[in-house]
Scaffold this motif. Structure first.
Motif, PDB file in Angstrom:
ATOM      1  N   VAL A   1     -83.748  23.865  34.555  1.00 26.16           N
ATOM      2  CA  VAL A   1     -84.671  24.511  35.496  1.00 26.16           C
ATOM      3  C   VAL A   1     -83.815  25.100  36.610  1.00 26.16           C
ATOM      4  N   GLU A   2     -83.943  26.397  36.782  1.00 24.37           N
ATOM      5  CA  GLU A   2     -83.115  27.114  37.762  1.00 24.37           C
ATOM      6  C   GLU A   2     -83.545  26.769  39.190  1.00 24.37           C
ATOM      7  N   PRO A   3     -82.657  26.974  40.164  1.00 24.11           N
ATOM      8  CA  PRO A   3     -83.049  26.750  41.563  1.00 24.11           C
ATOM      9  C   PRO A   3     -84.310  27.552  41.893  1.00 24.11           C
ATOM     10  N   GLY A   4     -85.287  26.872  42.464  1.00 19.05           N
ATOM     11  CA  GLY A   4     -86.530  27.548  42.819  1.00 19.05           C
ATOM     12  C   GLY A   4     -87.451  27.805  41.645  1.00 19.05           C
ATOM     13  N   GLY A   5     -87.054  27.364  40.462  1.00 20.71           N
ATOM     14  CA  GLY A   5     -87.878  27.573  39.269  1.00 20.71           C
ATOM     15  C   GLY A   5     -89.068  26.629  39.221  1.00 20.71           C
ATOM     16  N   VAL A   6     -90.038  27.007  38.421  1.00 21.95           N
ATOM     17  CA  VAL A   6     -91.224  26.171  38.242  1.00 21.95           C
ATOM     18  C   VAL A   6     -91.399  25.917  36.752  1.00 21.95           C
ATOM     19  N   ALA A   7     -91.138  24.678  36.346  1.00 20.07           N
ATOM     20  CA  ALA A   7     -91.318  24.300  34.937  1.00 20.07           C
ATOM     21  C   ALA A   7     -92.561  23.430  34.839  1.00 20.07           C
ATOM     22  N   VAL A   8     -93.436  23.771  33.917  1.00 15.96           N
ATOM     23  CA  VAL A   8     -94.627  22.957  33.686  1.00 15.96           C
ATOM     24  C   VAL A   8     -94.505  22.323  32.306  1.00 15.96           C
ATOM     25  N   ILE A   9     -94.640  21.006  32.268  1.00 11.60           N
ATOM     26  CA  ILE A   9     -94.517  20.266  31.011  1.00 11.60           C
ATOM     27  C   ILE A   9     -95.912  19.875  30.539  1.00 11.60           C
ATOM     28  N   VAL A  10     -96.225  20.259  29.328  1.00  9.03           N
ATOM     29  CA  VAL A  10     -97.519  19.896  28.743  1.00  9.03           C
ATOM     30  C   VAL A  10     -97.261  19.187  27.422  1.00  9.03           C
ATOM     31  N   GLY A  11     -98.272  18.466  26.965  1.00 10.23           N
ATOM     32  CA  GLY A  11     -98.128  17.791  25.680  1.00 10.23           C
ATOM     33  C   GLY A  11     -99.055  16.595  25.611  1.00 10.23           C
TER      34      GLY A  11
ATOM     35  N   PRO B   1     -86.772  17.887  50.159  1.00  8.85           N
ATOM     36  CA  PRO B   1     -86.152  17.699  48.849  1.00  8.85           C
ATOM     37  C   PRO B   1     -85.723  19.022  48.205  1.00  8.85           C
ATOM     38  N   LYS B   2     -84.741  18.923  47.325  1.00  6.11           N
ATOM     39  CA  LYS B   2     -84.355  20.090  46.532  1.00  6.11           C
ATOM     40  C   LYS B   2     -85.338  20.309  45.395  1.00  6.11           C
ATOM     41  N   ILE B   3     -85.924  19.196  44.963  1.00  7.63           N
ATOM     42  CA  ILE B   3     -86.751  19.223  43.760  1.00  7.63           C
ATOM     43  C   ILE B   3     -87.999  18.397  44.003  1.00  7.63           C
ATOM     44  N   LEU B   4     -89.120  18.892  43.520  1.00  2.76           N
ATOM     45  CA  LEU B   4     -90.358  18.105  43.571  1.00  2.76           C
ATOM     46  C   LEU B   4     -90.851  17.874  42.153  1.00  2.76           C
ATOM     47  N   LEU B   5     -91.164  16.619  41.861  1.00  2.00           N
ATOM     48  CA  LEU B   5     -91.692  16.250  40.551  1.00  2.00           C
ATOM     49  C   LEU B   5     -93.164  15.873  40.730  1.00  2.00           C
ATOM     50  N   PHE B   6     -94.010  16.400  39.882  1.00  2.07           N
ATOM     51  CA  PHE B   6     -95.443  16.080  39.939  1.00  2.07           C
ATOM     52  C   PHE B   6     -95.860  15.498  38.599  1.00  2.07           C
ATOM     53  N   ASP B   7     -96.390  14.285  38.612  1.00  2.00           N
ATOM     54  CA  ASP B   7     -96.856  13.700  37.361  1.00  2.00           C
ATOM     55  C   ASP B   7     -98.383  13.667  37.346  1.00  2.00           C
ATOM     56  N   GLU B   8     -98.973  14.633  36.694  1.00  2.00           N
ATOM     57  CA  GLU B   8    -100.432  14.774  36.602  1.00  2.00           C
ATOM     58  C   GLU B   8    -101.100  14.625  37.973  1.00  2.00           C
ATOM     59  N   PRO B   9    -100.743  15.510  38.903  1.00  2.00           N
ATOM     60  CA  PRO B   9    -101.197  15.332  40.289  1.00  2.00           C
ATOM     61  C   PRO B   9    -102.706  15.448  40.487  1.00  2.00           C
TER      62      PRO B   9
ATOM     63  N   SER C   1     -92.173  28.817  47.462  1.00  2.00           N
ATOM     64  CA  SER C   1     -91.343  28.469  48.613  1.00  2.00           C
ATOM     65  C   SER C   1     -89.862  28.350  48.296  1.00  2.00           C
ATOM     66  N   GLY C   2     -89.514  28.319  47.012  1.00  2.00           N
ATOM     67  CA  GLY C   2     -88.100  28.191  46.673  1.00  2.00           C
ATOM     68  C   GLY C   2     -87.649  26.780  46.372  1.00  2.00           C
ATOM     69  N   THR C   3     -88.567  25.810  46.477  1.00  2.00           N
ATOM     70  CA  THR C   3     -88.233  24.456  46.014  1.00  2.00           C
ATOM     71  C   THR C   3     -88.430  24.420  44.501  1.00  2.00           C
ATOM     72  N   THR C   4     -87.509  23.788  43.799  1.00  2.00           N
ATOM     73  CA  THR C   4     -87.663  23.653  42.351  1.00  2.00           C
ATOM     74  C   THR C   4     -88.812  22.686  42.055  1.00  2.00           C
ATOM     75  N   LEU C   5     -89.717  23.096  41.188  1.00  2.00           N
ATOM     76  CA  LEU C   5     -90.854  22.224  40.857  1.00  2.00           C
ATOM     77  C   LEU C   5     -90.844  21.911  39.357  1.00  2.00           C
ATOM     78  N   ILE C   6     -91.069  20.648  39.034  1.00  2.00           N
ATOM     79  CA  ILE C   6     -91.281  20.255  37.640  1.00  2.00           C
ATOM     80  C   ILE C   6     -92.608  19.494  37.608  1.00  2.00           C
ATOM     81  N   ILE C   7     -93.547  20.037  36.873  1.00  2.00           N
ATOM     82  CA  ILE C   7     -94.940  19.583  36.977  1.00  2.00           C
ATOM     83  C   ILE C   7     -95.461  19.200  35.597  1.00  2.00           C
ATOM     84  N   VAL C   8     -95.930  17.977  35.459  1.00  2.00           N
ATOM     85  CA  VAL C   8     -96.664  17.585  34.255  1.00  2.00           C
ATOM     86  C   VAL C   8     -98.147  17.737  34.565  1.00  2.00           C
TER      87      VAL C   8
END
Ligand code: ADP
Ligand code: MG
Length: 269
Positions: free
Chosen positions: A37-47, A178-186, A208-215
């Motif tokens: 996941v690149e800086p400032g990227g937004v990855a959404v994990i589904v499954g 934080p550099k990165i925010l993780l969201f687990d089914e928020p 905003s430029g914070t890297t987000l990884i969101i389930v």
């Protein structure tokens, strides 16, 4: 004075997950997962449930140790250091320090019930970063304002709706910058009418430029906010790509089968 680069030209928060494996007892729940996941990227994990999404998130801030592979943030190993030709786990103090770079938001908010909204947000900067109470409160109010809750600063969690509590939890996660925010089914624990107020806050963060990884199971939101959608099944990334790729033109039969069950027929990219 050196000029600091800030969002939206994100320069920090590069997450590189390489061949990560994790077992619980005899069950391997992550079977060699690699994701960048690149800086400032937004990855959404589904499954589907049980596919390893939460476990993967928890390895990123070293709430779970990995059994194989490794994770780096801005090139620095998470949870381990290299000595000789082996990885050694960092000491607890180092792990806690590293973790201040990574905010996490959980399904059930996890606010301290005996602290007000503002105290929930202002606590970590004082405890973990040694900020003054006055400074932490000032910044806490700014963050509550950002999530639309400045006027509820003195409310206790039980006096807030689920959506408001989750917005406080997001403000709290932001408090350590934080550099990165993780969201687990928020939004999974929220009544349907409260989902959007939380998703709107995350949408703003995505810019905003914070890297987000969101389930999440919110596919419309995933389509709007993600630059990368990752489909996981049975401990593996089956397929990843742009929302367009994954929702409109999935290549793998498992991805197609999953979306045929969870997407409305009229869901368009
Ligand atoms: N602490 C644990 N101990 C044993 N098994 C676990 C633990 N955490 C998760 N698992 C198992 O790992 C698998 C993946 O779980 P999880 O990462 O929570 O999946 P998801 O978030 O995709 O629903 C599941 O089979 C789950 O039961
Ligand atoms: Mg989960």
């Amino acid at each position: 004075m050196t000029e600091t680069l800030t969002a939206p030209t994100a320069t920090r928060g590069l997450v590189e997950i390489t061949g990560v494996r994790k077992s619980f007892g005899p069950t391997e729940v992550l079977k060699g997962v690699s994701l960048t996941v690149e800086p400032g990227g937004v990855a959404v994990i589904v499954g589907p449930s049980g596919s390893g999404k939460s476990t993967l998130l928890r390895t990123i801030n070293h709430l779970e140790k990995v059994d194989g592979g490794h994770i780096t943030i801005d090139g620095r190993l998470v949870g381990y250091e290299v000595r000789g030709d082996r990885l050694h786990e960092l000491r607890e103090k180092e792990i806690l320090k590293q973790r201040t770079d990574i905010g996490m938001v959980f399904q059930n908010f996890n606010l301290f019930p005996h602290l007000t909204a503002l105290e929930n947000v202002a606590e970590a900067p004082v405890v973990a970063q040694g900020r003054s109470k006055a400074e932490a409160r000032r910044r806490g109010l700014e963050l509550l304002d950002r999530v639309g809750l400045k006027d509820r600063a003195d409310a206790y969690p039980r006096q807030l709706s689920g959506g408001q509590q989750q917005r406080v939890a997001i403000a709290r996660a932001l408090a350590l910058d934080p550099k990165i925010l993780l969201f687990d089914e928020p939004t999974s624990a929220l009544d349907p009418e409260l989902v959007n107020e939380v998703l709107d806050v995350i949408r703003e963060l995505a810019k905003s430029g914070t890297t987000l990884i969101i389930v999440t199971h919110e596919m419309g939101f995933a389509r709007d906010v993600a630059d990368t959608v990752v489909f996981m099944d049975q401990g593996q990334i089956v397929e990843q790509g742009t929302p367009q790729d994954i929702f409109s033109n999935p290549q793998e039969p498992r991805t197609r089968s999953f979306f045929s069950k969870v997407l409305e027929p009229a869901f368009n990219i």
